[in-house]
Scaffold this motif. Structure first.
Motif, mmCIF file in Angstrom:
data_model
loop_
_atom_site.group_PDB
_atom_site.id
_atom_site.type_symbol
_atom_site.label_atom_id
_atom_site.label_comp_id
_atom_site.label_asym_id
_atom_site.label_seq_id
_atom_site.Cartn_x
_atom_site.Cartn_y
_atom_site.Cartn_z
ATOM 1 N N GLY A 39 0.805 -1.222 0.000
ATOM 2 C CA GLY A 39 0.000 0.000 0.000
ATOM 3 C C GLY A 39 0.833 1.265 0.000
ATOM 4 O O GLY A 39 0.503 2.236 0.663
ATOM 5 N N LYS A 41 2.246 4.785 -0.855
ATOM 6 C CA LYS A 41 1.588 5.951 -1.414
ATOM 7 C C LYS A 41 2.390 6.526 -2.579
ATOM 8 O O LYS A 41 3.605 6.552 -2.557
ATOM 9 N N ARG A 66 -10.064 5.098 3.830
ATOM 10 C CA ARG A 66 -9.387 5.260 5.118
ATOM 11 C C ARG A 66 -8.765 3.973 5.634
ATOM 12 O O ARG A 66 -7.910 3.999 6.505
ATOM 13 N N GLY A 68 -6.368 0.826 5.289
ATOM 14 C CA GLY A 68 -5.188 0.479 4.509
ATOM 15 C C GLY A 68 -5.317 -0.819 3.738
ATOM 16 O O GLY A 68 -4.942 -0.897 2.558
ATOM 17 N N ARG A 71 -7.436 -0.426 0.626
ATOM 18 C CA ARG A 71 -6.684 0.211 -0.464
ATOM 19 C C ARG A 71 -5.724 -0.775 -1.115
ATOM 20 O O ARG A 71 -5.607 -0.834 -2.341
ATOM 21 N N SER A 72 -5.026 -1.556 -0.292
ATOM 22 C CA SER A 72 -4.072 -2.529 -0.831
ATOM 23 C C SER A 72 -4.763 -3.550 -1.720
ATOM 24 O O SER A 72 -4.268 -3.910 -2.790
ATOM 25 N N THR A 90 -4.555 7.280 -1.127
ATOM 26 C CA THR A 90 -4.399 7.954 0.154
ATOM 27 C C THR A 90 -5.631 7.716 1.011
ATOM 28 O O THR A 90 -6.673 7.275 0.512
ATOM 29 N N ASP A 91 -5.496 8.036 2.307
ATOM 30 C CA ASP A 91 -6.653 7.990 3.208
ATOM 31 C C ASP A 91 -7.024 9.381 3.692
ATOM 32 O O ASP A 91 -7.962 9.542 4.466
#
Length: 292
Positions: A39, A41, A66, A68, A71-72, A90-91
């Protein structure tokens, strides 16, 4: 006597250059996979387009969530696709705005709860910044009311985290201009549409602003004023002001009444979801992927 020739030492590529073009002769694919798996950035100093001069063929996707590991997972799916590429993740709402303005992504995947902002408000901002971007909202739970708010704000699609297998299809659909709703949410939306104005308390809840509704849902989950202030990165006074306005709009007289109404609203939403949950045997008949 013949003078010795001066040979300029071979220069090495700077770390900044490697950041812009990270390819190497060994481990190119492995390095990319590791970046997505952890993850990492994207740097705001990176160039948004390919520097090799080749025409970009993949649609750029900005990932804003938000959590992680969510997102990954999204980045991993995008990395394996042929039609999409991640341009940033991003979060934080502030960084999301910077990434959006810099890269002008074709698609944005956005969570409804972010660090420092409400996702619904960010959807509105993105639509005003760059209307051509197609936005897919990704909620942590199946909620028809949140889906309606997201679509009114300008989102073109809505998924819950249960609908992860539909992610690439959803991105593909909204990129071609078609709205998309995940299978876990669609029955709830259809039920609300069929019920119309019969839904108890829907009119007064609709009077709440996006920020007030976000706080209202947290109150229903049992968060205290101080916990709310910490969660949303605002002062206790700000939360108290929102609570006062919500009590006025909902014709309530105390914080206890506000908490009770918030709990009832959340319980009613959960009950509607249970009633409309598709049967297991339907899942294999295309029930997991539906579009409007």
């Amino acid at each position: 006597m013949r003078k010795p020739r001066y040979t300029q030492p071979r220069s090495t590529r700077s770390p900044a250059a490697r950041a812009v073009n990270p390819r190497s002769n060994t481990g190119e694919k492995q390095g990319s996979d590791n970046a997505f798996a952890h993850g990492l950035k994207k740097s705001l100093t990176e160039k948004p387009d390919n520097l090799s001069g080749k025409r970009r063929t993949k649609a750029k996707v900005l990932v804003v969530h938000r959590i992680g590991f969510v997102r990954s997972g999204v980045l991993s799916l995008i990395a394996k696709s042929r039609q999409f590429m991640a341009c940033g993740e991003t979060d934080e709402a502030r960084l999301a705005r910077e990434l959006f303005l810099r890269h002008k992504p074709d698609l944005v995947l956005i969570g409804l709860r972010l660090t420092g902002a409400d996702g619904i408000q960010l959807i509105k901002e993105f639509r005003s910044f760059y209307p051509a971007a197609a936005i897919l909202a990704l909620s942590e739970q199946a909620d028809a009311f949140s889906a309606q708010r997201a679509f009114r704000a300008g989102a073109r699609g809505y998924l819950s985290t249960e609908d992860a297998p539909e992610l690439l299809r959803a991105l593909d659909e909204i990129s071609t201009g078609h709205p998309y709703v995940g299978a876990s949410v669609l029955p709830l939306i259809l039920s609300n549409f069929a019920g119309g104005a019969k839904s108890v308390g829907s009119s007064d809840i609709n009077s709440l602003s996006n920020r007030e509704l976000e706080i209202f849902s947290f109150i229903g989950r049992g968060l205290s004023v101080s916990e709310l202030a910490s969660e949303l990165n605002v002062s206790v006074k700000t939360i108290e002001t929102h609570q006062m306005r919500m009590k006025e709009k909902l014709a309530l007289h105390s914080a206890a009444e506000l908490r009770q109404k918030a709990r009832e609203w959340l319980a009613r939403s959960a009950l509607n979801r249970i009633r409309e949950e598709p049967e297991p045997e339907q899942a294999g008949n295309g029930a997991r992927s539906r579009c409007f």
